[in-house]
Motif scaffolding. Structure first.
Motif, PDB file in Angstrom:
ATOM      1  N   GLU A 457       0.846  -1.192   0.000  1.00 27.38           N
ATOM      2  CA  GLU A 457       0.000   0.000   0.000  1.00 27.38           C
ATOM      3  C   GLU A 457       0.883   1.244   0.000  1.00 27.38           C
ATOM      4  OE1 GLU A 457      -4.065  -1.597   2.136  1.00 27.38           O
ATOM      5  OE2 GLU A 457      -2.515  -0.704   3.415  1.00 27.38           O
ATOM      6  N   LYS A 458       0.394   2.303  -0.590  1.00 24.28           N
ATOM      7  CA  LYS A 458       1.215   3.499  -0.811  1.00 24.28           C
ATOM      8  C   LYS A 458       0.833   4.614   0.151  1.00 24.28           C
ATOM      9  CE  LYS A 458       1.699   2.285  -5.688  1.00 24.28           C
ATOM     10  NZ  LYS A 458       1.040   0.987  -5.496  1.00 24.28           N
ATOM     11  N   VAL A 459       1.843   5.387   0.506  1.00 24.01           N
ATOM     12  CA  VAL A 459       1.686   6.517   1.425  1.00 24.01           C
ATOM     13  C   VAL A 459       2.333   7.745   0.792  1.00 24.01           C
ATOM     14  CG1 VAL A 459       2.339   7.457   3.683  1.00 24.01           C
ATOM     15  CG2 VAL A 459       1.642   5.062   3.492  1.00 24.01           C
ATOM     16  N   ILE A 460       1.679   8.904   0.916  1.00 24.88           N
ATOM     17  CA  ILE A 460       2.281  10.158   0.475  1.00 24.88           C
ATOM     18  C   ILE A 460       2.190  11.188   1.595  1.00 24.88           C
ATOM     19  CG2 ILE A 460       1.785   9.787  -1.971  1.00 24.88           C
ATOM     20  CD1 ILE A 460      -0.526  11.800  -1.677  1.00 24.88           C
ATOM     21  N   THR A 461       3.188  12.051   1.680  1.00 24.68           N
ATOM     22  CA  THR A 461       3.171  13.142   2.656  1.00 24.68           C
ATOM     23  C   THR A 461       2.471  14.339   2.028  1.00 24.68           C
ATOM     24  OG1 THR A 461       5.225  12.406   3.705  1.00 24.68           O
ATOM     25  CG2 THR A 461       4.586  14.707   4.031  1.00 24.68           C
ATOM     26  N   ILE A 462       1.481  14.892   2.732  1.00 24.04           N
ATOM     27  CA  ILE A 462       0.770  16.053   2.196  1.00 24.04           C
ATOM     28  C   ILE A 462       1.089  17.338   2.961  1.00 24.04           C
ATOM     29  CG2 ILE A 462      -1.107  14.679   1.255  1.00 24.04           C
ATOM     30  CD1 ILE A 462      -2.824  15.521   3.640  1.00 24.04           C
ATOM     31  N   ARG A 463       1.635  17.204   4.145  1.00 25.93           N
ATOM     32  CA  ARG A 463       2.076  18.397   4.891  1.00 25.93           C
ATOM     33  C   ARG A 463       3.106  17.965   5.912  1.00 25.93           C
ATOM     34  NH1 ARG A 463      -1.633  23.448   6.880  1.00 25.93           N
ATOM     35  NH2 ARG A 463      -0.078  24.512   8.153  1.00 25.93           N
ATOM     36  N   LYS A 464       4.276  18.598   5.889  1.00 25.60           N
ATOM     37  CA  LYS A 464       5.360  18.172   6.766  1.00 25.60           C
ATOM     38  C   LYS A 464       5.176  18.649   8.201  1.00 25.60           C
ATOM     39  CE  LYS A 464       8.897  17.579   3.233  1.00 25.60           C
ATOM     40  NZ  LYS A 464      10.267  17.924   2.788  1.00 25.60           N
ATOM     41  N   LYS A 465       4.535  19.808   8.387  1.00 26.21           N
ATOM     42  CA  LYS A 465       4.353  20.312   9.746  1.00 26.21           C
ATOM     43  C   LYS A 465       2.949  20.870   9.901  1.00 26.21           C
ATOM     44  CE  LYS A 465       9.153  21.434  10.882  1.00 26.21           C
ATOM     45  NZ  LYS A 465      10.090  22.501  11.321  1.00 26.21           N
ATOM     46  N   LEU A 466       2.265  20.411  10.928  1.00 26.60           N
ATOM     47  CA  LEU A 466       0.961  20.934  11.287  1.00 26.60           C
ATOM     48  C   LEU A 466       0.906  21.002  12.807  1.00 26.60           C
ATOM     49  CD1 LEU A 466      -2.447  20.248   9.755  1.00 26.60           C
ATOM     50  CD2 LEU A 466      -2.170  19.807  12.193  1.00 26.60           C
ATOM     51  N   ASN A 467       0.695  22.189  13.346  1.00 24.56           N
ATOM     52  CA  ASN A 467       0.739  22.394  14.792  1.00 24.56           C
ATOM     53  C   ASN A 467      -0.674  22.464  15.349  1.00 24.56           C
ATOM     54  OD1 ASN A 467       1.751  22.840  17.348  1.00 24.56           O
ATOM     55  ND2 ASN A 467       2.018  25.036  17.043  1.00 24.56           N
ATOM     56  N   VAL A 468      -1.070  21.463  16.123  1.00 22.06           N
ATOM     57  CA  VAL A 468      -2.372  21.429  16.768  1.00 22.06           C
ATOM     58  C   VAL A 468      -2.249  22.085  18.142  1.00 22.06           C
ATOM     59  CG1 VAL A 468      -4.223  19.968  17.644  1.00 22.06           C
ATOM     60  CG2 VAL A 468      -3.025  19.335  15.537  1.00 22.06           C
ATOM     61  N   LYS A 469      -3.026  23.151  18.357  1.00 22.49           N
ATOM     62  CA  LYS A 469      -2.961  23.894  19.619  1.00 22.49           C
ATOM     63  C   LYS A 469      -4.052  23.411  20.570  1.00 22.49           C
ATOM     64  CE  LYS A 469      -1.318  28.065  17.250  1.00 22.49           C
ATOM     65  NZ  LYS A 469      -1.610  29.501  16.959  1.00 22.49           N
ATOM     66  N   PRO A 470      -3.750  23.377  21.883  1.00 25.50           N
ATOM     67  CA  PRO A 470      -4.773  22.970  22.852  1.00 25.50           C
ATOM     68  C   PRO A 470      -5.841  24.050  23.023  1.00 25.50           C
ATOM     69  CG  PRO A 470      -2.788  23.687  23.996  1.00 25.50           C
ATOM     70  CD  PRO A 470      -2.461  23.678  22.524  1.00 25.50           C
ATOM     71  N   ASN A 471      -7.074  23.604  23.367  1.00 22.40           N
ATOM     72  CA  ASN A 471      -8.188  24.528  23.624  1.00 22.40           C
ATOM     73  C   ASN A 471      -8.398  25.466  22.435  1.00 22.40           C
ATOM     74  OD1 ASN A 471     -10.316  25.478  25.204  1.00 22.40           O
ATOM     75  ND2 ASN A 471      -9.059  27.095  26.119  1.00 22.40           N
ATOM     76  N   TRP A 472      -8.336  24.888  21.220  1.00 27.99           N
ATOM     77  CA  TRP A 472      -8.395  25.698  20.009  1.00 27.99           C
ATOM     78  C   TRP A 472      -9.073  24.890  18.904  1.00 27.99           C
ATOM     79  CZ3 TRP A 472      -6.856  30.718  19.853  1.00 27.99           C
ATOM     80  CH2 TRP A 472      -6.771  31.332  18.607  1.00 27.99           C
ATOM     81  N   ASP A 473      -9.852  25.603  18.062  1.00 30.46           N
ATOM     82  CA  ASP A 473     -10.464  24.959  16.902  1.00 30.46           C
ATOM     83  C   ASP A 473      -9.474  25.031  15.752  1.00 30.46           C
ATOM     84  OD1 ASP A 473     -12.042  23.926  14.955  1.00 30.46           O
ATOM     85  OD2 ASP A 473     -13.562  25.508  14.982  1.00 30.46           O
ATOM     86  N   ASN A 474      -8.798  23.939  15.491  1.00 30.53           N
ATOM     87  CA  ASN A 474      -7.751  23.883  14.461  1.00 30.53           C
ATOM     88  C   ASN A 474      -8.384  23.445  13.149  1.00 30.53           C
ATOM     89  OD1 ASN A 474      -5.085  24.066  16.262  1.00 30.53           O
ATOM     90  ND2 ASN A 474      -6.536  22.736  17.313  1.00 30.53           N
ATOM     91  N   ASP A 475      -8.469  24.373  12.190  1.00 28.63           N
ATOM     92  CA  ASP A 475      -9.207  24.153  10.955  1.00 28.63           C
ATOM     93  C   ASP A 475      -8.302  24.445   9.764  1.00 28.63           C
ATOM     94  OD1 ASP A 475     -11.012  24.222   8.794  1.00 28.63           O
ATOM     95  OD2 ASP A 475     -12.649  24.813  10.118  1.00 28.63           O
ATOM     96  N   TRP A 476      -8.098  23.420   8.867  1.00 25.79           N
ATOM     97  CA  TRP A 476      -7.210  23.620   7.732  1.00 25.79           C
ATOM     98  C   TRP A 476      -7.792  22.983   6.466  1.00 25.79           C
ATOM     99  CZ3 TRP A 476      -5.038  21.547  12.303  1.00 25.79           C
ATOM    100  CH2 TRP A 476      -4.194  22.413  13.013  1.00 25.79           C
ATOM    101  N   ASP A 477      -7.495  23.624   5.334  1.00 22.45           N
ATOM    102  CA  ASP A 477      -7.623  23.007   4.013  1.00 22.45           C
ATOM    103  C   ASP A 477      -6.227  22.645   3.549  1.00 22.45           C
ATOM    104  OD1 ASP A 477     -10.354  23.176   3.795  1.00 22.45           O
ATOM    105  OD2 ASP A 477     -10.343  25.125   2.811  1.00 22.45           O
ATOM    106  N   VAL A 478      -6.025  21.377   3.198  1.00 28.12           N
ATOM    107  CA  VAL A 478      -4.689  20.897   2.836  1.00 28.12           C
ATOM    108  C   VAL A 478      -4.730  20.380   1.414  1.00 28.12           C
ATOM    109  CG1 VAL A 478      -2.804  19.333   3.396  1.00 28.12           C
ATOM    110  CG2 VAL A 478      -4.231  20.278   5.235  1.00 28.12           C
ATOM    111  N   PRO A 479      -3.948  20.966   0.482  1.00 24.10           N
ATOM    112  CA  PRO A 479      -3.914  20.448  -0.894  1.00 24.10           C
ATOM    113  C   PRO A 479      -3.029  19.215  -1.000  1.00 24.10           C
ATOM    114  CG  PRO A 479      -2.454  22.329  -0.684  1.00 24.10           C
ATOM    115  CD  PRO A 479      -3.123  22.175   0.652  1.00 24.10           C
ATOM    116  N   LEU A 480      -3.320  18.383  -1.978  1.00 22.73           N
ATOM    117  CA  LEU A 480      -2.457  17.236  -2.265  1.00 22.73           C
ATOM    118  C   LEU A 480      -1.218  17.695  -3.013  1.00 22.73           C
ATOM    119  CD1 LEU A 480      -4.836  14.318  -3.284  1.00 22.73           C
ATOM    120  CD2 LEU A 480      -3.311  14.413  -1.330  1.00 22.73           C
TER     121      LEU A 480
END
Length: 480
Positions: A457-480
């Motif tokens: 099965e194949k795997v691809i990286t779509i984002r190298k760094k994503l910082n999830v903050k506590p007590n926060w609504d973390n909302d992102w659109d991530v392109p392939l």
């Protein structure tokens, strides 16, 4: 008298001038500078026989360069293709590199010597990159050219320690028993390039070259294969390979708990400790992560485990409301997992009677014990919503959250091509897409030997760094 006076005056005046000028003149005398740093790699002056020689019959090739050569890496970097049965001997002395051919050369065959990063100067280590020498034992130089790429299937990343190989024998055992016909090294982005290949059809593989044998010797080796033979000519289309280690499977979710904590118990002597059943839990600082699984870990495998003796209670030590939970032991009998839907910000107690468990040596707890802990609060977590608008849902994608090269979480996409979770552990993650063809939420390795071959099965990286903050609504659109 006047003459003497005049001479004295002239002498004093001369001394005065020397004293003034002398120090100034000395100040201008400086050591010569070393000049700019040498950044130029060695340059080939001559090759005997010359490059692209035809009807080659010799046993020795001498390369002369314009500066002294550091020869310590030449032998390990050198690739001789087609691959000989007996490796050549390489000597480096001053400005000269000599390659002595020990194998019997085949008739009407084009040979190429790829030195990789092996040719470099002594003083600054400047590398003559990808230096190549070609000769033919026949009347022509073969011009078959073929390139491609290799990535590690479960990470989607390249591995420059891999080599690609071409075999002219097509049975599966050839990659185990025989040296390949041609070999090419993968670069830092996973690309390989075969040159001077005799046009024809070959089986294509890539592998971690253990000990320089160029063979697939162990299922612990990284290995990749093409589904069908490739026909190499002057303009062969590139091929993409996906390397895997057979038996290496990613777990659906790795644990997030940190250091383990022993249950509260009085201090004991070493002798008492040897007689006592040792147990630890994954509640650092008496706090439990509700996204983890609660584990009891034992120093040795349990022979006896009676879950009915354990009491799982709430803060008031009343177990009447705690019903829907169960225990499970792993195959080693060293880990017991407590499965329960954990609410946040709640206190619990796990009471361990002395007789609940026993290992193969007869060790038990010395006395009844209890473990008290509290689940983390809502504000300790972040909420995530991640959308990948261009995602192809027909490939069964799932989203992997990777931290420190370990998969922490694997979550499915919904119909809106998004992943949403109200409670998520804060931190920095790499995002990868796993194309989960069999729908089991874990990466599956390939299978080469046997009738039912299967690519990993194949795997691809779509984002190298994503910082999830506590007590926060973390909302992102991530392109392939």
């Amino acid at each position: 008298m006047k003459i003497k006076t005049g001479l004295c005056f002239l002498l004093l005046f001369s001394l005065f001038i020397i004293c003034i000028i002398g120090p100034m003149g000395c100040a201008n005398i400086v050591a010569p500078l070393g000049g700019p740093k040498d950044t130029i790699p060695p340059r080939l002056i001559s090759a005997i026989p010359k490059d692209s020689t035809k009807n080659f019959t010799g046993k020795k090739i001498i390369f002369s360069f314009d500066e002294y050569i550091d020869g310590k890496d030449i032998r390990t970097e050198l690739l001789f293709s087609p691959v000989p049965k007996i490796d050549p001997i390489v000597d480096a002395k001053l400005r000269t590199v000599t390659v002595r051919i020990k194998d019997t050369l085949q008739d009407s065959t084009t040979y190429a010597l790829y030195f990789g990063r092996g040719i470099k100067d002594v003083n600054e280590g400047n590398i003559l990159r990808n230096f190549t020498y070609v000769f033919s034992t026949g009347n022509t130089i073969d011009r078959g050219d073929f390139s491609g790429s290799v990535v590690v299937a479960n990470t989607g990343k390249p591995d420059s320690t891999l080599v690609a190989v071409l075999h002219d024998k097509f049975d599966d055992s050839a990659v185990v028993k025989n040296r390949p016909r041609y070999i090419a090294r993968c670069d830092s982005v996973g690309r390989f390039h075969f040159q001077y290949v005799k046009p024809g059809t070959y089986a294509l593989y890539a592998l971690k070259d253990e000990g320089g044998s160029h063979k697939y010797l162990s299922k612990a080796q990284l290995f990749a294969f093409a589904d069908s033979p490739v026909t190499v000519g002057a303009h062969t289309p590139p091929e993409a390979l996906y390397a895997y280690v057979e038996g290496l499977d990613s777990v659906k979710k790795t644990t997030t708990g940190g250091t383990t904590k022993p249950p509260s118990a009085p201090k004991s002597t070493r002798k008492e400790s040897d007689r006592r059943l040792q147990v630890t839990v994954n509640t650092p600082n008496n706090e439990f992560d509700v996204l983890d699984t609660f584990r009891l870990s034992f120093s040795s495998g349990l022979k006896v485990f009676d879950s009915t003796q354990l009491r799982f209670t709430d803060e008031g030590y009343h177990d009447i409301d705690i019903r829907k939970y169960h225990y499970a032991r792993d195959s080693t009998n060293k880990i017991v997992t407590l499965f329960y839907v954990w609410p946040t910000d709640t206190k619990y107690h796990l009471i361990l009677p002395r007789t609940f468990g026993q290992d193969s040596s007869g060790r038990k707890l010395l006395k009844d014990d209890s473990i008290s802990f509290k689940t983390k609060k809502d504000i300790d977590y972040g909420e995530i919503r991640i959308r990948v608008p261009s995602l192809d849902m027909s490939k069964h994608p799932v989203l992997q959250f990777v931290s420190g090269d370990k998969i922490k979480y694997t979550l499915p996409f919904n119909r809106r091509k998004e992943v949403r979770q109200l409670l998520f552990s804060p931190g920095e993650y790499e995002l990868r897409i796993l194309y989960d063809t069999n729908g089991n939420m874990i990466w599956d390795h390939g299978v080469f030997f046997g009738k039912n071959k299967k690519q990993p099965e194949k795997v691809i990286t779509i984002r190298k760094k994503l910082n999830v903050k506590p007590n926060w609504d973390n909302d992102w659109d991530v392109p392939l």
